[in-house]
Design an enzyme around this catalytic site. Structure first.
Site, PDB file in Angstrom:
ATOM      1  N   SER A   1       0.950  -1.263   0.152  1.00  0.00           N
ATOM      2  CA  SER A   1      -0.134   0.090   0.184  1.00  0.00           C
ATOM      3  C   SER A   1       0.733   1.129  -0.149  1.00  0.00           C
ATOM      4  CB  SER A   1      -0.849  -0.045   1.114  1.00  0.00           C
ATOM      5  OG  SER A   1      -1.468   1.079   1.561  1.00  0.00           O
TER       6      SER A   1
ATOM      7  N   TYR B   1      -1.376  -1.768  10.282  1.00  0.00           N
ATOM      8  CA  TYR B   1      -1.547  -1.762   8.768  1.00  0.00           C
ATOM      9  C   TYR B   1      -0.369  -1.068   8.001  1.00  0.00           C
ATOM     10  CZ  TYR B   1      -3.407  -1.652   3.862  1.00  0.00           C
ATOM     11  OH  TYR B   1      -3.493  -1.722   2.725  1.00  0.00           O
TER      12      TYR B   1
HETATM   13  N1  LIG Z   1      -8.720  -0.670  -1.196  1.00  0.00           N
HETATM   14  C1  LIG Z   1      -7.684   0.072  -0.953  1.00  0.00           C
HETATM   15  O1  LIG Z   1      -8.041   1.272  -0.833  1.00  0.00           O
HETATM   16  C2  LIG Z   1      -6.072  -0.229  -0.938  1.00  0.00           C
HETATM   17  C3  LIG Z   1      -5.289   0.701  -0.785  1.00  0.00           C
HETATM   18  C4  LIG Z   1      -3.848   0.008  -0.998  1.00  0.00           C
HETATM   19  C5  LIG Z   1      -3.698  -1.192  -0.640  1.00  0.00           C
HETATM   20  N2  LIG Z   1      -4.782  -2.096  -0.741  1.00  0.00           N
HETATM   21  C6  LIG Z   1      -4.285  -3.488  -0.452  1.00  0.00           C
HETATM   22  O2  LIG Z   1      -4.689  -4.316  -1.887  1.00  0.00           O
HETATM   23  C7  LIG Z   1      -5.040  -5.591  -1.403  1.00  0.00           C
HETATM   24  C8  LIG Z   1      -6.485  -5.948  -1.946  1.00  0.00           C
HETATM   25  O3  LIG Z   1      -7.299  -5.224  -1.060  1.00  0.00           O
HETATM   26  P1  LIG Z   1      -8.793  -4.993  -1.726  1.00  0.00           P
HETATM   27  O4  LIG Z   1      -8.883  -3.350  -1.764  1.00  0.00           O
HETATM   28  O5  LIG Z   1      -9.078  -5.496  -2.933  1.00  0.00           O
HETATM   29  O6  LIG Z   1      -9.655  -5.297  -0.523  1.00  0.00           O
HETATM   30  P2  LIG Z   1     -11.096  -6.318  -0.341  1.00  0.00           P
HETATM   31  O7  LIG Z   1     -11.980  -5.962  -1.375  1.00  0.00           O
HETATM   32  O8  LIG Z   1     -11.462  -6.315   1.184  1.00  0.00           O
HETATM   33  O9  LIG Z   1     -10.470  -7.591  -0.623  1.00  0.00           O
HETATM   34  C9  LIG Z   1      -9.551  -8.265   0.479  1.00  0.00           C
HETATM   35  C10 LIG Z   1      -9.203  -9.768  -0.035  1.00  0.00           C
HETATM   36  O10 LIG Z   1      -8.300 -10.398   0.944  1.00  0.00           O
HETATM   37  C11 LIG Z   1      -8.828 -11.652   1.363  1.00  0.00           C
HETATM   38  N3  LIG Z   1      -8.624 -12.099   2.492  1.00  0.00           N
HETATM   39  C12 LIG Z   1      -8.558 -11.372   3.849  1.00  0.00           C
HETATM   40  N4  LIG Z   1      -8.081 -12.076   4.882  1.00  0.00           N
HETATM   41  C13 LIG Z   1      -7.836 -13.410   4.282  1.00  0.00           C
HETATM   42  C14 LIG Z   1      -7.261 -14.256   4.933  1.00  0.00           C
HETATM   43  N5  LIG Z   1      -7.015 -14.564   6.061  1.00  0.00           N
HETATM   44  N6  LIG Z   1      -6.898 -15.468   4.230  1.00  0.00           N
HETATM   45  C15 LIG Z   1      -7.322 -15.354   2.586  1.00  0.00           C
HETATM   46  N7  LIG Z   1      -7.671 -14.259   2.150  1.00  0.00           N
HETATM   47  C16 LIG Z   1      -8.008 -13.273   3.000  1.00  0.00           C
HETATM   48  C17 LIG Z   1     -10.492 -11.569   1.287  1.00  0.00           C
HETATM   49  O11 LIG Z   1     -10.989 -12.645   0.994  1.00  0.00           O
HETATM   50  P3  LIG Z   1     -11.764 -13.402   1.984  1.00  0.00           P
HETATM   51  O12 LIG Z   1     -12.194 -12.682   3.169  1.00  0.00           O
HETATM   52  O13 LIG Z   1     -12.839 -14.300   1.018  1.00  0.00           O
HETATM   53  O14 LIG Z   1     -10.774 -14.487   2.701  1.00  0.00           O
HETATM   54  C18 LIG Z   1     -10.611 -10.677  -0.146  1.00  0.00           C
HETATM   55  O15 LIG Z   1     -10.511 -11.441  -1.192  1.00  0.00           O
HETATM   56  C19 LIG Z   1      -4.710  -5.624   0.131  1.00  0.00           C
HETATM   57  O16 LIG Z   1      -3.331  -6.073   0.338  1.00  0.00           O
HETATM   58  C20 LIG Z   1      -5.001  -4.252   0.520  1.00  0.00           C
HETATM   59  O17 LIG Z   1      -4.144  -4.083   1.527  1.00  0.00           O
HETATM   60  C21 LIG Z   1      -6.032  -1.844  -0.841  1.00  0.00           C
END
Ligand SMILES: NC(=O)c1ccc[n+]([C@@H]2O[C@H](COP(=O)([O-])OP(=O)(O)OC[C@H]3O[C@@H](n4cnc5c(N)ncnc54)[C@H](OP(=O)(O)O)[C@@H]3O)[C@@H](O)[C@H]2O)c1
Length: 258
Positions: free
Chosen positions: A136, A150
């Site tokens: 991130s 985080y």
């Molecule tokens: N959205 C943002 O603003 C943002 C910004 C910077 C970085 N990121 C990063 O981008 C990545 C994806 O995030 P996103 O935005 O797509 O968020 P999201 O929609 O909340 O998706 C998170 C994913 O992680 C999975 N996950 C969570 N805990 C898990 C576990 N213990 N085992 C297996 N899978 C797990 C969830 O699947 P299940 O619940 O089905 O397991 C889901 O598929 C993350 O690393 C996040 O930190 C996001």
């Protein structure tokens, strides 16, 4: 098998799901990993004709080893492995509990380490492969203080990724290691954050335009075609990071006096 194979953790929603759909549309075989089976099935159905679902908890080393095993059993190869699963938090440093730290370090940091441990020996054996760790922008510029541990977990991902890349560059130059730092993305991330996501003016007014998961997935596809060490998905990020590291005190003053 001729078709290339990508493994994506966090494939049940957001960036991971969008990436699976993009790679499937581009003719790749896609291995989808996360915990929620119903969501994984929906994503798989939209990710082309060559998919494999492996229910996985990324905080468990045995699950990550199982994920690699299943991918190789089914397709006989892995070309790209994306450590994407992650979770935010809505607590400041002084509010954190030990359980908060275990949960957030587990899902954001240890998961990446387990992914590396699972797939890198395979890549080393074959002399090629691409590992992509989704961090991130907050791992580089920790200006959303309510994300606290985080931000720390993602900083740790940044360092681990850079160290792995430098080591492998000497011993296994065919293996690519990339770090991706999204800014704000309109996924379920805000909603899924442990203890919720507060609205904080200096963050919401940071000038960083939110991206969609699909926009990030398109950028990841370009990264896979043309590997590079680091990618900021948001164009405002590189300039902000430069300002931060030039003068941390001045950056903090400017942010918090908005
Ligand atoms: N959205 C943002 O603003 C943002 C910004 C910077 C970085 N990121 C990063 O981008 C990545 C994806 O995030 P996103 O935005 O797509 O968020 P999201 O929609 O909340 O998706 C998170 C994913 O992680 C999975 N996950 C969570 N805990 C898990 C576990 N213990 N085992 C297996 N899978 C797990 C969830 O699947 P299940 O619940 O089905 O397991 C889901 O598929 C993350 O690393 C996040 O930190 C996001």
């Amino acid at each position: 098998m001729d078709r290339k194979v990508i493994v994506v953790t966090g494939a049940s929603s957001g960036i991971g799901a969008a990436l699976c759909k993009k790679m499937g549309a581009e003719g790749w075989c896609v291995v989808l990993a996360a915990r929620r089976l119903a969501e994984l099935k929906k994503t798989a159905a939209a990710s082309g004709t060559c998919t494999l679902i492996v229910p996985t908890d990324v905080t468990k080393k045995s699950d990550m080893d199982h994920l690699k095993k299943k991918a190789l059993e089914k397709f006989g190869r892995i070309d790209v492995w994306v450590n994407n699963a992650g979770r935010g938090i809505g607590r400041r440093v002084t509010e954190l509990t030990e359980q908060d730290i275990d949960e957030i370090m587990g899902v954001n940091f240890k998961s990446v380490f387990f992914g590396i441990q699972a797939v890198v020996p395979y890549f080393m054996e074959h002399g090629s492969g691409h590992i992509i760790n989704i961090s991130s922008f907050l791992g580089r510029v920790p200006f959303a203080t309510f994300r606290s541990v985080y931000n720390a977990a993602k900083s740790a991902v940044n360092t681990l990724t850079a160290n792995l890349r430098v080591d492998l560059r000497h011993s296994h130059p065919g293996i690519k290691v990339s770090l991706v730092m999204p800014g704000m993305v309109t996924s379920e991330f805000q909603k899924n954050a442990l203890h919720g996501t507060p609205q904080v003016p200096h963050v919401t007014n940071s000038g960083m335009k939110p991206q969609t998961s699909e926009e990030v997935a398109d950028m990841l596809f370009e990264l896979i075609k043309h590997p590079r060490p680091e990618l900021y998905t948001n164009s405002a990020s590189a300039e902000m990071a430069k300002r931060y590291y030039e003068d941390v005190a001045a950056f903090e003053e400017a942010q918090f006096n908005r």
